[in-house]
Design an enzyme around this catalytic site. Structure first.
Site, short mmCIF file in Angstrom:
data_model
loop_
_atom_site.label_atom_id
_atom_site.label_comp_id
_atom_site.label_asym_id
_atom_site.label_seq_id
_atom_site.Cartn_x
_atom_site.Cartn_y
_atom_site.Cartn_z
N GLY A 8 0.82 -1.21 0.00
CA GLY A 8 0.00 0.00 0.00
C GLY A 8 0.85 1.26 0.00
O GLY A 8 0.47 2.29 0.55
N LEU A 10 1.59 3.50 -2.07
CA LEU A 10 1.18 4.74 -2.73
C LEU A 10 -0.03 5.37 -2.04
O LEU A 10 -0.58 6.36 -2.50
CB LEU A 10 0.86 4.50 -4.21
CG LEU A 10 2.03 4.03 -5.06
CD1 LEU A 10 1.65 4.00 -6.53
CD2 LEU A 10 3.24 4.94 -4.86
N TYR A 141 -15.07 -1.92 8.35
CA TYR A 141 -13.67 -1.54 8.55
C TYR A 141 -13.25 -1.83 10.00
O TYR A 141 -12.20 -2.44 10.24
CB TYR A 141 -13.52 -0.05 8.22
CG TYR A 141 -12.16 0.54 8.44
CD1 TYR A 141 -11.06 0.13 7.70
CD2 TYR A 141 -11.97 1.56 9.37
CE1 TYR A 141 -9.81 0.70 7.89
CE2 TYR A 141 -10.73 2.15 9.57
CZ TYR A 141 -9.65 1.70 8.83
OH TYR A 141 -8.43 2.29 9.03
N LYS A 145 -10.52 -4.43 11.60
CA LYS A 145 -9.39 -3.93 12.41
C LYS A 145 -9.30 -4.70 13.74
O LYS A 145 -8.21 -5.09 14.15
CB LYS A 145 -9.54 -2.42 12.65
CG LYS A 145 -9.24 -1.59 11.41
CD LYS A 145 -7.78 -1.72 10.99
CE LYS A 145 -7.55 -1.43 9.53
NZ LYS A 145 -6.18 -1.72 9.08
#
Ligand code: SER
Length: 315
Positions: A8, A10, A141, A145
């Site tokens: 990840g 970028l 999300y 997590k």
């Protein structure tokens, strides 16, 4: 010698983390990766690869090719985007993490995994949210997590895999835009303050959330990975914060520099309900105690730096 892989790379945090890691450990020691090819200065200045982290074979191929010893796994789908496609959020966040941990287990790598304020939910204490408390998040999300935090603990307990992580608050920065988060307003507001002297915020003016300026987020991540393991009681998912803010408070802060700035509100119910389910403020005393965490940037320092850099960028 350390050989680091960043996934990840970028993304909003991945970009600046990769630049700093290359400064600290040397350009050739940090392999940056992203899901697809895209022209970018960090890709071009050192080793880079295309990796879909759910693809176990590809991941192992790259780790083997560069003798990787440490992985910063930054590839993730954020909260608002996750709510528009929960299935994809689960796939990228969970299956991606699983492949990272399995690869790290096989090749004996240490791993940095970001968690988030999103790992808490409406039943967690709202203010000064403790390190160890109720975690029943209501966004996909957040579900990924919490599951990720527990999975990392499991790999440490079962296999001795050195997985460490932080619960980032909203991260504010000027180099790369965030993609699909609930705290994105706190970045966008600076762009619009310069470009239009006006910003329409999708969260209510009194929505309190913790935030941090990017240099502190990058330092925290590297500092945790360098911390003496003998001092770490938690290892994964450390609460970290720098400032607690509301949209109204941030608008006032920007007005000190751009007095004509006008803040308007047009509430997005999806992102508002995500924000309402998160803590108002975090307690980060475990991070302070176990690896001397301390942020540098206050809101005033951050606003000045953001505006200075964005004015140059947008000129
Ligand atoms: N910044 C993230 C989001 O808004 C929270 O971790 O989704």
């Amino acid at each position: 010698m350390k050989r680091i892989l960043v996934t990840g790379a970028l993304g909003q945090i991945g970009t600046e983390l990769s630049l700093e890691l290359r400064k600290v450990y040397g350009t050739d020691s940090v392999v940056v990766s992203y899901i697809r090819e895209r022209a970018n200065e960090i890709l071009e200045e050192g080793p880079h690869e295309t990796i879909d982290t759910t693809d176990a074979n590809r991941l192992k191929e790259v780790v083997k090719k560069y003798n990787i010893t440490q992985i910063y796994h930054m590839a993730s789908i954020l909260s608002a985007k996750g709510e528009s496609n929960p299935q994809m959020a689960w796939d990228v966040n969970m299956n991606g993490l699983y492949q990272i941990l399995e690869t790290a287990r096989e090749f004996h790598c240490s791993v940095f995994i970001p968690s988030s304020i999103a790992a808490f939910g409406p039943s967690s204490p709202k203010d000064n949210t403790p390190q160890d408390t109720i975690q029943r998040p209501t966004s996909m999300y957040g579900v990924t997590k919490v599951a990720g935090e527990i999975l990392c603990d499991y790999y440490y307990l079962k296999y001795g895999l050195d997985a460490r992580g932080l619960r980032y608050p909203g991260i504010i920065s000027w180099k790369t835009l965030p993609g699909g988060g609930t705290t994105d307003y706190a970045v966008d507001i600076y762009y619009q303050a310069i470009l239009k002297k006006e910003y329409t915020c999708f969260l209510k003016e009194d929505t309190s959330l913790d935030m941090m300026y990017m240099p502190d987020a990058v330092n925290a991540s590297i500092k945790l990975m360098e911390a003496d393991p003998a001092r770490l009681i938690h290892r994964n998912a450390f609460n970290v914060t720098a400032m607690s803010m509301t949209p109204a408070k941030l608008a006032e802060n920007i007005k000190k520099h751009i007095p004509e700035f006008v803040m308007k509100y047009d509430i997005d119910p999806v992102r508002q309900s995500i924000a309402d389910s998160w803590p108002n403020s975090l307690n980060d005393s475990a991070a302070q105690k176990e690896w001397d965490w301390k942020p540098e940037f206050t809101m005033d320092m951050m606003t000045k730096d953001m505006l200075d850099n964005l004015r140059k960028k947008l000129a």
